[in-house]
Every structure is written in structure tokens, then in C-alpha cells.
Design a protein around this motif. Structure first.
Motif, short mmCIF file in Angstrom:
data_model
loop_
_atom_site.label_atom_id
_atom_site.label_comp_id
_atom_site.label_asym_id
_atom_site.label_seq_id
_atom_site.Cartn_x
_atom_site.Cartn_y
_atom_site.Cartn_z
N ALA A 3 39.76 42.29 50.71
CA ALA A 3 38.93 40.79 50.66
C ALA A 3 38.78 40.57 49.51
O ALA A 3 37.43 40.45 49.50
CB ALA A 3 37.74 40.92 51.72
N PRO A 4 39.62 40.25 48.30
CA PRO A 4 38.71 39.29 47.48
C PRO A 4 38.50 38.35 47.37
O PRO A 4 39.01 37.98 48.26
CB PRO A 4 40.05 39.86 45.88
CG PRO A 4 41.54 39.80 47.47
CD PRO A 4 41.15 40.27 48.31
N ALA A 5 37.25 38.07 46.63
CA ALA A 5 37.23 36.11 46.54
C ALA A 5 38.04 35.22 45.73
O ALA A 5 38.51 36.48 44.74
CB ALA A 5 36.00 36.63 46.46
N VAL A 35 43.86 41.30 53.86
CA VAL A 35 43.11 39.77 53.17
C VAL A 35 42.74 39.27 54.90
O VAL A 35 43.48 40.41 55.62
CB VAL A 35 43.75 39.11 52.42
CG1 VAL A 35 44.14 39.22 51.37
CG2 VAL A 35 45.12 38.38 53.58
N SER A 36 42.32 38.26 55.04
CA SER A 36 41.69 37.74 56.46
C SER A 36 42.54 36.22 56.26
O SER A 36 42.79 35.71 55.50
CB SER A 36 40.26 38.01 57.29
OG SER A 36 40.24 37.18 58.04
N ASP A 37 42.95 35.64 58.03
CA ASP A 37 42.86 34.60 58.09
C ASP A 37 42.14 33.35 58.19
O ASP A 37 42.61 32.58 57.46
CB ASP A 37 44.29 34.85 59.10
CG ASP A 37 43.64 34.87 60.63
OD1 ASP A 37 42.47 35.36 61.23
OD2 ASP A 37 44.36 35.08 61.17
N ASN A 38 41.17 33.97 57.94
CA ASN A 38 39.43 32.67 58.19
C ASN A 38 38.15 33.56 57.56
O ASN A 38 37.65 33.05 57.99
CB ASN A 38 39.58 33.40 59.78
CG ASN A 38 38.93 33.94 59.68
OD1 ASN A 38 39.56 35.46 59.28
ND2 ASN A 38 38.03 33.81 60.95
N ASP A 39 39.28 33.65 55.91
CA ASP A 39 37.59 34.80 55.12
C ASP A 39 37.63 33.06 54.35
O ASP A 39 37.88 33.11 53.54
CB ASP A 39 38.85 35.32 53.45
CG ASP A 39 37.08 35.91 52.89
OD1 ASP A 39 36.56 35.30 52.66
OD2 ASP A 39 38.25 36.76 52.08
N PRO A 40 35.91 32.63 54.18
CA PRO A 40 35.89 31.69 53.58
C PRO A 40 35.63 31.97 52.05
O PRO A 40 35.42 30.31 51.60
CB PRO A 40 33.91 32.01 54.00
CG PRO A 40 33.25 33.91 54.55
CD PRO A 40 35.14 33.66 54.73
N LEU A 67 36.29 40.70 55.92
CA LEU A 67 36.18 42.01 55.69
C LEU A 67 34.96 43.02 55.27
O LEU A 67 34.60 43.84 54.38
CB LEU A 67 37.49 42.64 55.61
CG LEU A 67 38.30 42.38 55.75
CD1 LEU A 67 40.37 42.18 54.77
CD2 LEU A 67 39.00 41.71 57.23
N ALA A 68 33.81 42.44 56.03
CA ALA A 68 32.35 42.86 54.57
C ALA A 68 31.99 43.52 55.90
O ALA A 68 31.19 43.03 57.16
CB ALA A 68 31.90 41.71 54.22
N THR A 69 30.13 44.21 55.81
CA THR A 69 29.63 44.68 56.40
C THR A 69 28.76 43.33 57.69
O THR A 69 29.06 43.78 58.49
CB THR A 69 28.16 45.57 55.58
OG1 THR A 69 29.50 46.69 55.06
CG2 THR A 69 27.48 45.87 56.70
N PRO A 70 28.56 42.07 56.38
CA PRO A 70 27.98 41.15 57.45
C PRO A 70 28.85 41.22 58.73
O PRO A 70 28.59 40.11 59.32
CB PRO A 70 27.75 40.14 56.14
CG PRO A 70 27.58 41.33 55.07
CD PRO A 70 28.31 41.84 55.55
N ASP A 71 29.96 40.73 58.18
CA ASP A 71 30.74 40.30 59.18
C ASP A 71 31.33 41.82 59.94
O ASP A 71 32.52 41.39 61.10
CB ASP A 71 32.38 39.69 58.89
CG ASP A 71 32.31 38.74 57.82
OD1 ASP A 71 31.49 38.14 58.45
OD2 ASP A 71 32.61 38.69 56.57
N GLY A 72 30.56 42.21 60.77
CA GLY A 72 31.33 43.36 61.37
C GLY A 72 31.94 44.81 61.08
O GLY A 72 32.20 45.52 61.64
#
Length: 102
Positions: A3-5, A35-40, A67-72
Motif C-alpha cells: 500500500a504505497p501512497a 495494493v487495494s482496488d479502493n485505496d484512498p 491495507l493499514a491498521t485503521p482499515d482493520g
């Protein structure tokens, strides 16, 4: 690399913009990007383009957000599997740690 920004995106938070510019060429070492298909913070299209320019293999997690702790995400055993698959290295937990126990 998980999940790079996109630090160059117009809507990127100011706190991460100092990491710009992103590399435009191959990174020089084997890299697998998740990566995710809905990463903000990174559109799927931008993630695919970065993976291609960097010479990465890529994996897309459907509905994973950032894909981070706040996202579960807490302990994520899949990372140990990825490391083993792409580097022939098995993670071994340190004494007293249950992380990545197999």
C-alpha cells in the motif's frame, strides 16, 4: 511493498508530500507490491502504472482500502507468506514474540 501512497496525487495529504517525487525507473531489486482496488491514497490505475515502471510484480486485494491498521488489519500472516514466496526466506519469530508463528 504494501500500500504505497501516491505522494504526488493532487489530494495527497500534506504530511506525505515531502516524499515526492516518486521514482520513475526500475527500483533495482526484486519487489512485489500489494495494493487495494479502493485505496484512498493510491488509485488502482496509479498502482498498476507504478508497479510497471518499477519492475514490480503486483497483487491486488479487492476491497482492502489502504491495507493499514485503521482499515482493520492487525497481524497479517499473508505478509509472511509473501516474503517466503518472493525471497525464499522464512520469518522466524523472536523469543517471546508470537508474530508470524507457524
Amino acid at each position: 511493498m504494501v500500500a504505497p501512497a501516491d505522494v504526488e496525487a493532487p489530494g495527497a495529504p500534506e504530511a506525505i508530500r515531502a516524499q515526492a517525487p516518486l521514482p520513475r525507473a526500475a527500483l533495482g531489486s526484486r519487489t512485489h507490491m500489494v495494493v487495494s482496488d479502493n485505496d484512498p491514497f493510491l488509485s488502482l490505475e496509479r498502482g498498476l502504472a507504478l508497479a510497471e515502471s518499477w519492475g514490480n510484480t503486483i497483487e491486488v486485494v479487492s476491497g482492502g482500502r489502504h491495507l493499514a491498521t485503521p482499515d482493520g488489519y492487525g497481524r497479517w500472516d499473508h505478509v509472511a507468506t509473501l516474503i517466503a514466496r518472493h525471497s525464499a526466506t522464512t520469518l522466524v519469530p523472536r523469543a517471546g514474540s508470537a508474530a508470524f508463528a507457524r
